[in-house]
Design a protein around this motif. Structure first.
Motif, short mmCIF file in Angstrom:
data_model
loop_
_atom_site.label_atom_id
_atom_site.label_comp_id
_atom_site.label_asym_id
_atom_site.label_seq_id
_atom_site.Cartn_x
_atom_site.Cartn_y
_atom_site.Cartn_z
N LYS A 43 12.08 2.89 -2.48
CA LYS A 43 11.02 3.66 -1.84
C LYS A 43 11.53 4.98 -1.28
O LYS A 43 12.70 5.12 -0.91
N LYS A 44 10.60 5.95 -1.20
CA LYS A 44 10.78 7.14 -0.39
C LYS A 44 9.65 7.15 0.63
O LYS A 44 8.49 6.85 0.29
N VAL A 45 9.97 7.48 1.87
CA VAL A 45 9.01 7.35 2.96
C VAL A 45 8.83 8.68 3.68
O VAL A 45 9.81 9.35 4.04
N LYS A 65 -5.69 15.03 -3.78
CA LYS A 65 -4.94 15.07 -5.04
C LYS A 65 -3.64 14.30 -4.91
O LYS A 65 -3.26 13.52 -5.81
N LEU A 66 -2.92 14.49 -3.78
CA LEU A 66 -1.65 13.79 -3.58
C LEU A 66 -1.87 12.29 -3.50
O LEU A 66 -1.15 11.50 -4.13
N PHE A 67 -2.86 11.86 -2.72
CA PHE A 67 -3.15 10.43 -2.58
C PHE A 67 -3.44 9.78 -3.93
O PHE A 67 -3.02 8.65 -4.19
N SER A 68 -4.18 10.47 -4.79
CA SER A 68 -4.59 9.88 -6.06
C SER A 68 -3.48 9.89 -7.11
O SER A 68 -3.60 9.23 -8.14
N ASN A 69 -2.38 10.62 -6.82
CA ASN A 69 -1.30 10.72 -7.81
C ASN A 69 0.05 10.26 -7.27
O ASN A 69 1.09 10.60 -7.84
N LEU A 70 0.05 9.50 -6.19
CA LEU A 70 1.32 9.07 -5.61
C LEU A 70 2.06 8.12 -6.56
O LEU A 70 1.46 7.18 -7.08
N PRO A 71 3.35 8.35 -6.77
CA PRO A 71 4.13 7.41 -7.58
C PRO A 71 4.29 6.08 -6.84
O PRO A 71 4.10 6.00 -5.62
N ASP A 72 4.65 5.05 -7.57
CA ASP A 72 4.76 3.71 -6.98
C ASP A 72 5.84 3.63 -5.91
O ASP A 72 5.77 2.75 -5.04
N PHE A 73 6.82 4.51 -5.97
CA PHE A 73 7.91 4.45 -4.98
C PHE A 73 7.58 5.19 -3.69
O PHE A 73 8.36 5.17 -2.74
N ALA A 74 6.43 5.85 -3.62
CA ALA A 74 6.09 6.68 -2.46
C ALA A 74 5.37 5.86 -1.38
O ALA A 74 4.53 5.02 -1.68
N LEU A 75 5.71 6.13 -0.13
CA LEU A 75 5.03 5.52 1.01
C LEU A 75 4.82 6.60 2.06
O LEU A 75 5.77 7.26 2.49
N ILE A 76 3.57 6.79 2.47
CA ILE A 76 3.24 7.73 3.54
C ILE A 76 2.67 6.95 4.72
O ILE A 76 1.75 6.14 4.55
N SER A 125 0.83 -1.19 0.00
CA SER A 125 0.00 0.00 0.00
C SER A 125 0.87 1.25 0.00
O SER A 125 1.98 1.25 0.54
N LYS A 126 0.38 2.32 -0.59
CA LYS A 126 1.15 3.57 -0.64
C LYS A 126 0.91 4.45 0.59
O LYS A 126 1.71 5.35 0.87
N VAL A 127 -0.20 4.20 1.31
CA VAL A 127 -0.54 5.01 2.48
C VAL A 127 -1.00 4.08 3.60
O VAL A 127 -1.82 3.18 3.37
N TYR A 128 -0.47 4.33 4.80
CA TYR A 128 -0.91 3.62 6.00
C TYR A 128 -1.29 4.64 7.07
O TYR A 128 -0.56 5.62 7.28
N LEU A 129 -2.39 4.39 7.71
CA LEU A 129 -2.81 5.20 8.85
C LEU A 129 -2.93 4.29 10.07
O LEU A 129 -3.74 3.37 10.09
N VAL A 130 -2.06 4.52 11.06
CA VAL A 130 -2.17 3.82 12.34
C VAL A 130 -2.65 4.83 13.36
O VAL A 130 -2.14 5.94 13.43
#
Length: 208
Positions: free
Chosen positions: A75-77, A99-110, A15-20
Motif C-alpha cells: 500500500k501507499k497511504v 477523477k482521482l477517486f474513480s481511478n485510484l489504483p488498488d494499492f492506494a489508500l487515502i 476500501s481505498k478511501v476513508y473519511l473520519v
C-alpha cells in the motif's frame, strides 16, 4: 459507531478511501493511526506514506504520489487532515477529486480527517456512497465512563463507575485530556490496583 472501521482494520483496509469526521479528535486520530499501522511496514513508511495538514493540499503532489508504485509494501497511504473539501471547495478541486477517486489504483489508500462536513457536498456524497465514512462526535458520558474503565483495565487497574464519572467532572470530557490524566494515575498507583476519588483529588489537574 466505528464498527465497520474496526472490521476493515482487521481485514487490511479494503476500501481505498476513508473519511473520519466529527468533534472527537482523539477517536479520529486513533482510528486513522490504526488504519495506517495495519497496512504499512514502518521500516519503509518514508517511501509509502505522506501526510497533509492544510486547507489546500497540493493536488499534483497527491496524484503523483498515489499513482507511483509502493516500495516494499502493498500500500501507499495519504493522510489528509482538515482539508475542508467536504464542506466547500472549488469546481476544479471537485473535478480533481472525483477523477482521482474513480481511478485510484488498488494499492492506494487515502484517509481524510475533518472537523466538519456538509452532507450536501458532492465529494462527501461520493465518498459516502462509494467508500467509507464514520462520524466521531463528542462521546456520551456513559461511553466515556466505560472507556475509562477499559483503559485502566489494560494496565491492571480498577475504577468504579462513580469514580470514573467524578474524574470526568473534575478533569474534562476531552478524551486527550482524560488519557493524559489516566496515564498520570497509572504511574502514581504503581503498587495499587484500585483508583479512588481520593487518588483523583491528589493527582489530577482539575478544571478551574
Amino acid at each position: 459507531m466505528a464498527g465497520s472501521i474496526k472490521k476493515d482494520i482487521r481485514e487490511g483496509c479494503k476500501s481505498k478511501v476513508y473519511l473520519v469526521w466529527g468533534e472527537e479528535d482523539f477517536l479520529k486520530d486513533y482510528y486513522a493511526d490504526a488504519m495506517i499501522a495495519s497496512v504499512l511496514n514502518k521500516d519503509f513508511a518514508d517511501f509509502n506514506y505522506k501526510q497533509f495538514s492544510s486547507k489546500k493540499p497540493d493536488n499534483d503532489d497527491i496524484e503523483g504520489f498515489l499513482t507511483s508504485y509502493p516500495f516494499m509494501s502493498d500500500k501507499k497511504v495519504v493522510y489528509i487532515k482538515d482539508s475542508g473539501i467536504f464542506k466547500k471547495c472549488s469546481e476544479d478541486d471537485k473535478e480533481f477529486w472525483k477523477k482521482l477517486f474513480s481511478n485510484l489504483p488498488d494499492f492506494a489508500l487515502i484517509i481524510f480527517s475533518e472537523k466538519t462536513v456538509d452532507k450536501r457536498n458532492v465529494l462527501y456524497k461520493y465518498v459516502n456512497d462509494n467508500f467509507s465514512c464514520e462520524e466521531f462526535p463528542h462521546q456520551k458520558r456513559s461511553d466515556l465512563i466505560s472507556w475509562i474503565a477499559r483503559y485502566f483495565t489494560k494496565y491492571e487497574k480498577n475504577i468504579s463507575a462513580e469514580a470514573a464519572d467524578y474524574m470526568i467532572e473534575c478533569c474534562s470530557e476531552n478524551m486527550y485530556i482524560l488519557k493524559s490524566e489516566m496515564d498520570k494515575m497509572i504511574s502514581y498507583k504503581i503498587h495499587s490496583k484500585l483508583i479512588t476519588k481520593e487518588d483523583i483529588d491528589k493527582c489530577c489537574c482539575k478544571i478551574p
